[in-house]
Enzyme design. Structure first.
Site, PDB file in Angstrom:
ATOM      1  N   GLY A  62       0.985  -1.265   0.016  1.00 11.06           N
ATOM      2  CA  GLY A  62      -0.073  -0.057   0.064  1.00 11.06           C
ATOM      3  C   GLY A  62       1.012   1.229   0.024  1.00 11.06           C
ATOM      4  O   GLY A  62       1.852   1.169   0.623  1.00 11.06           O
TER       5      GLY A  62
ATOM      6  N   ARG B 192       1.377  -4.975  -5.651  1.00  7.24           N
ATOM      7  CA  ARG B 192       1.589  -6.329  -5.096  1.00  7.24           C
ATOM      8  C   ARG B 192       1.827  -7.172  -6.040  1.00  7.24           C
ATOM      9  O   ARG B 192       1.391  -7.192  -7.352  1.00  7.24           O
ATOM     10  CB  ARG B 192       0.293  -6.706  -4.256  1.00  7.24           C
ATOM     11  CG  ARG B 192       0.223  -5.521  -3.214  1.00  7.24           C
ATOM     12  CD  ARG B 192      -1.025  -6.077  -2.522  1.00  7.24           C
ATOM     13  NE  ARG B 192      -1.028  -4.925  -1.120  1.00  7.24           N
ATOM     14  CZ  ARG B 192      -1.834  -3.912  -1.039  1.00  7.24           C
ATOM     15  NH1 ARG B 192      -2.701  -3.740  -1.912  1.00  7.24           N
ATOM     16  NH2 ARG B 192      -1.525  -3.283  -0.058  1.00  7.24           N
TER      17      ARG B 192
ATOM     18  N   ASP C  69       5.243  -4.837   6.154  1.00  5.55           N
ATOM     19  CA  ASP C  69       5.737  -6.114   6.512  1.00  5.55           C
ATOM     20  C   ASP C  69       5.842  -7.249   5.522  1.00  5.55           C
ATOM     21  O   ASP C  69       6.771  -7.923   5.734  1.00  5.55           O
ATOM     22  CB  ASP C  69       5.565  -6.651   7.999  1.00  5.55           C
ATOM     23  CG  ASP C  69       3.967  -6.580   8.204  1.00  5.55           C
ATOM     24  OD1 ASP C  69       3.137  -6.419   7.137  1.00  5.55           O
ATOM     25  OD2 ASP C  69       3.346  -7.178   9.377  1.00  5.55           O
TER      26      ASP C  69
ATOM     27  N   THR D 165       3.972   2.996   5.371  1.00  2.82           N
ATOM     28  CA  THR D 165       2.662   2.380   5.590  1.00  2.82           C
ATOM     29  C   THR D 165       1.843   3.167   6.606  1.00  2.82           C
ATOM     30  O   THR D 165       2.288   3.653   7.866  1.00  2.82           O
ATOM     31  CB  THR D 165       2.452   0.811   6.048  1.00  2.82           C
ATOM     32  OG1 THR D 165       1.101   0.670   6.475  1.00  2.82           O
ATOM     33  CG2 THR D 165       3.282   0.396   7.343  1.00  2.82           C
TER      34      THR D 165
ATOM     35  N   ASP E  24      -0.270   2.484   8.403  1.00  6.58           N
ATOM     36  CA  ASP E  24      -1.162   1.949   9.680  1.00  6.58           C
ATOM     37  C   ASP E  24      -0.362   1.843  10.936  1.00  6.58           C
ATOM     38  O   ASP E  24      -0.851   1.449  11.770  1.00  6.58           O
ATOM     39  CB  ASP E  24      -1.449   0.316   9.259  1.00  6.58           C
ATOM     40  CG  ASP E  24      -2.735   0.194   8.216  1.00  6.58           C
ATOM     41  OD1 ASP E  24      -3.218   1.374   7.836  1.00  6.58           O
ATOM     42  OD2 ASP E  24      -2.984  -0.759   8.009  1.00  6.58           O
TER      43      ASP E  24
ATOM     44  N   ARG F 182      -6.054  -2.183   9.244  1.00  3.07           N
ATOM     45  CA  ARG F 182      -6.812  -3.589   9.001  1.00  3.07           C
ATOM     46  C   ARG F 182      -6.463  -4.363  10.369  1.00  3.07           C
ATOM     47  O   ARG F 182      -7.220  -5.186  10.766  1.00  3.07           O
ATOM     48  CB  ARG F 182      -5.900  -4.220   7.951  1.00  3.07           C
ATOM     49  CG  ARG F 182      -6.628  -5.295   7.152  1.00  3.07           C
ATOM     50  CD  ARG F 182      -6.089  -5.486   5.929  1.00  3.07           C
ATOM     51  NE  ARG F 182      -4.868  -4.876   5.638  1.00  3.07           N
ATOM     52  CZ  ARG F 182      -4.152  -4.929   4.607  1.00  3.07           C
ATOM     53  NH1 ARG F 182      -4.250  -5.954   3.581  1.00  3.07           N
ATOM     54  NH2 ARG F 182      -2.931  -4.634   4.296  1.00  3.07           N
TER      55      ARG F 182
HETATM   56  P1  ADP Z   1       2.697  -4.532   2.831  1.00  3.60           P
HETATM   57  O1  ADP Z   1       4.128  -4.499   2.411  1.00  3.60           O
HETATM   58  O2  ADP Z   1       2.085  -3.026   2.376  1.00  3.60           O
HETATM   59  O3  ADP Z   1       2.529  -5.416   3.823  1.00  3.60           O
HETATM   60  P2  ADP Z   1       1.781  -6.680   1.207  1.00  3.60           P
HETATM   61  O4  ADP Z   1       1.472  -7.653   2.125  1.00  3.60           O
HETATM   62  O5  ADP Z   1       0.806  -6.760   0.194  1.00  3.60           O
HETATM   63  O6  ADP Z   1       2.155  -5.357   1.248  1.00  3.60           O
HETATM   64  O7  ADP Z   1       3.313  -7.177   0.317  1.00  3.60           O
HETATM   65  C1  ADP Z   1       3.786  -6.588  -0.822  1.00  3.60           C
HETATM   66  C2  ADP Z   1       4.468  -7.374  -1.612  1.00  3.60           C
HETATM   67  O8  ADP Z   1       5.387  -8.019  -1.124  1.00  3.60           O
HETATM   68  C3  ADP Z   1       3.503  -8.740  -2.187  1.00  3.60           C
HETATM   69  O9  ADP Z   1       2.978  -8.361  -3.126  1.00  3.60           O
HETATM   70  C4  ADP Z   1       4.691  -9.906  -2.536  1.00  3.60           C
HETATM   71  O10 ADP Z   1       5.183  -9.318  -3.766  1.00  3.60           O
HETATM   72  C5  ADP Z   1       5.698  -9.402  -1.547  1.00  3.60           C
HETATM   73  N1  ADP Z   1       5.624 -10.324  -0.441  1.00  3.60           N
HETATM   74  C6  ADP Z   1       4.642 -10.469   0.588  1.00  3.60           C
HETATM   75  N2  ADP Z   1       4.982 -11.262   1.338  1.00  3.60           N
HETATM   76  C7  ADP Z   1       6.074 -12.046   0.844  1.00  3.60           C
HETATM   77  C8  ADP Z   1       6.529 -13.351   1.344  1.00  3.60           C
HETATM   78  N3  ADP Z   1       6.304 -13.983   2.337  1.00  3.60           N
HETATM   79  N4  ADP Z   1       7.648 -13.738   0.519  1.00  3.60           N
HETATM   80  C9  ADP Z   1       8.126 -12.823  -0.485  1.00  3.60           C
HETATM   81  N5  ADP Z   1       7.272 -11.817  -0.841  1.00  3.60           N
HETATM   82  C10 ADP Z   1       6.417 -11.325  -0.256  1.00  3.60           C
HETATM   83  O1  F6P Z   2      -1.576  -0.806   4.883  1.00  2.87           O
HETATM   84  C1  F6P Z   2      -2.628   0.347   4.682  1.00  2.87           C
HETATM   85  C2  F6P Z   2      -4.075  -0.034   4.377  1.00  2.87           C
HETATM   86  O2  F6P Z   2      -4.436   1.191   4.326  1.00  2.87           O
HETATM   87  C3  F6P Z   2      -4.948  -0.755   5.085  1.00  2.87           C
HETATM   88  O3  F6P Z   2      -5.440  -0.306   6.397  1.00  2.87           O
HETATM   89  C4  F6P Z   2      -6.025  -1.424   4.261  1.00  2.87           C
HETATM   90  O4  F6P Z   2      -6.593  -2.550   4.762  1.00  2.87           O
HETATM   91  C5  F6P Z   2      -5.295  -1.639   2.902  1.00  2.87           C
HETATM   92  O5  F6P Z   2      -4.101  -0.817   3.107  1.00  2.87           O
HETATM   93  C6  F6P Z   2      -6.038  -1.587   2.006  1.00  2.87           C
HETATM   94  O6  F6P Z   2      -5.081  -1.607   0.893  1.00  2.87           O
HETATM   95  P1  F6P Z   2      -5.509  -1.590  -0.832  1.00  2.87           P
HETATM   96  O7  F6P Z   2      -7.001  -1.095  -0.817  1.00  2.87           O
HETATM   97  O8  F6P Z   2      -4.344  -1.030  -1.403  1.00  2.87           O
HETATM   98  O9  F6P Z   2      -5.518  -3.019  -0.981  1.00  2.87           O
END
Ligand code: ADP
Ligand code: F6P
Length: 322
Positions: free
Chosen positions: A13, A74, A105, A127, A129, A173
């Protein structure tokens, strides 16, 4: 000796302040004599070769912009071992030995995987959050909260005119930090967060009733996204108390907008620190804020840390917002 080459990407995000972090990475790397590349659309850019060399002017005039100039995405492919090897191979072909990953994370788990595939990565918490356990602050949190309070102040104007109750969902979230701070700042009669169990009767209905008995005629209830259900809650409160009630979901308005001073400064310091770590040949680290200082942690240690919710603050909010 050939120049050290590093790259920077934003992932997951978006968050206001990500541009300030990108700018700091680019300029700190150039100051250290490195070549620096911008990777577009998160890990997808590493998989597709959507990578461009940056110069000092590539990041001019972005510090006050919301969103991320590198775009974000993502990537499911990057979650696979094959995807991670492909991304590492593309880095090697370009001579890129380190990547700064700005995200949450999930993005840090990706950074750990890419480090294991041979490319040193440093995570920077971006982020809204504020849900990165190792860091007391994440880039975007302050801007999101300030946007939320501006919106809720407007909601209060109309709630007050109509003697209504307004139930407002803010983002978060798995984390109630936005709800808690915004709830305090807006004098919410009740705040519901995913970290603390609640009972609608005692934690919402009775609080509204107690407040009403002392003369108050309009009420704000803040609900974190991870709790949800604001439309049903509004119907319940209206039925139960006979007070006209409206539900508002603030949504993505909280993710946009020009970053506040705090987000611009913290992002700049964190981006700079990430480059220092790569320059020292380090990888698998996360930049964080601890006691107001910019520090770093091992990624695995950071990902395994339990998040601690500030229950003292939650209890203070309950005492004073009545
Ligand atoms: P955020 O970084 O905001 O928590 P996401 O959880 O969507 O967002 O993760 C962003 C991207 O990081 C994912 O689309 C993926 O490409 C990569 N990613 C997430 N989890 C893993 C994982 N366990 N191993 C490798 N890449 C990951
Ligand atoms: O990580 C921040 C956040 O805004 C969360 O609070 C929310 O659930 C999520 O991203 C929504 O992300 P998106 O609409 O990009 O899937």
């Amino acid at each position: 000796m050939s120049k050290k080459k590093i790259a920077v990407l934003t992932s997951g995000g978006d968050a206001p302040g990500m541009n300030a972090a990108v700018r700091a990475v680019v300029r700190s790397a150039i100051a250290k004599g490195m070549d620096v590349y911008g990777v577009y659309r998160g890990y997808n850019g590493l998989l597709n070769g959507d990578v461009e060399q940056m110069n000092l002017r590539s990041v001019s005039d972005i510090i006050g912009n919301g969103g991320t100039m590198l775009y974000t995405a993502r990537s499911e492919e990057f979650k696979t071992l094959e995807g991670q090897k492909k991304a590492a191979k593309h880095c090697e072909e370009l001579g890129i030995s380190g990547v700064v990953v700005i995200g949450g994370d999930g993005s840090f788990a990706g950074a750990r995987a890419l480090t294991n595939a041979g490319i040193n990565c440093i995570g920077v918490p971006g982020t809204i959050d504020n849900d990165i356990a190792c860091s007391e602050y994440t880039i975007g949190f302050d801007t999101a909260m300030n946007t939320a309070i501006q919106m809720i102040d407007r909601i209060r104007d109309t709630a007050q005119s109509h003697d209504r109750c307004s139930i407002v969902e803010v983002m978060g979230r798995r984390c109630g930090d936005i709800a808690l701070q915004v709830g305090i700042a807006c004098g919410a009669t009740a705040i519901l967060v995913p970290e603390v169990g609640f009972n609608i009767e005692t934690d919402v209905v009775e609080r509204i009733l107690t407040t009403k008995k002392t003369g108050k005629q309009h009420f704000i209830v803040i609900v974190a996204e991870g709790v949800g259900g604001v439309v049903d809650l509004a119907k319940y409160v209206e039925r139960r108390l006979g007070i006209e009630t409206r539900a508002t979901i603030l949504g993505h308005v909280q993710r946009g907008g020009s970053p506040t001073l705090r987000d611009r400064v913290v992002a700049s310091l964190m981006g700079h620190k990430a480059v220092d770590l790569l320059a020292e040949g380090k990888g698998n680290r996360v930049v964080a804020m601890k006691n107001g200082q910019i520090v770093d942690f091992d990624i695995t240690e950071a990902l395994e840390m339990p998040r601690v919710f500030n229950e003292d603050l939650y209890n203070i909010a309950k005492t004073i917002s009545i």
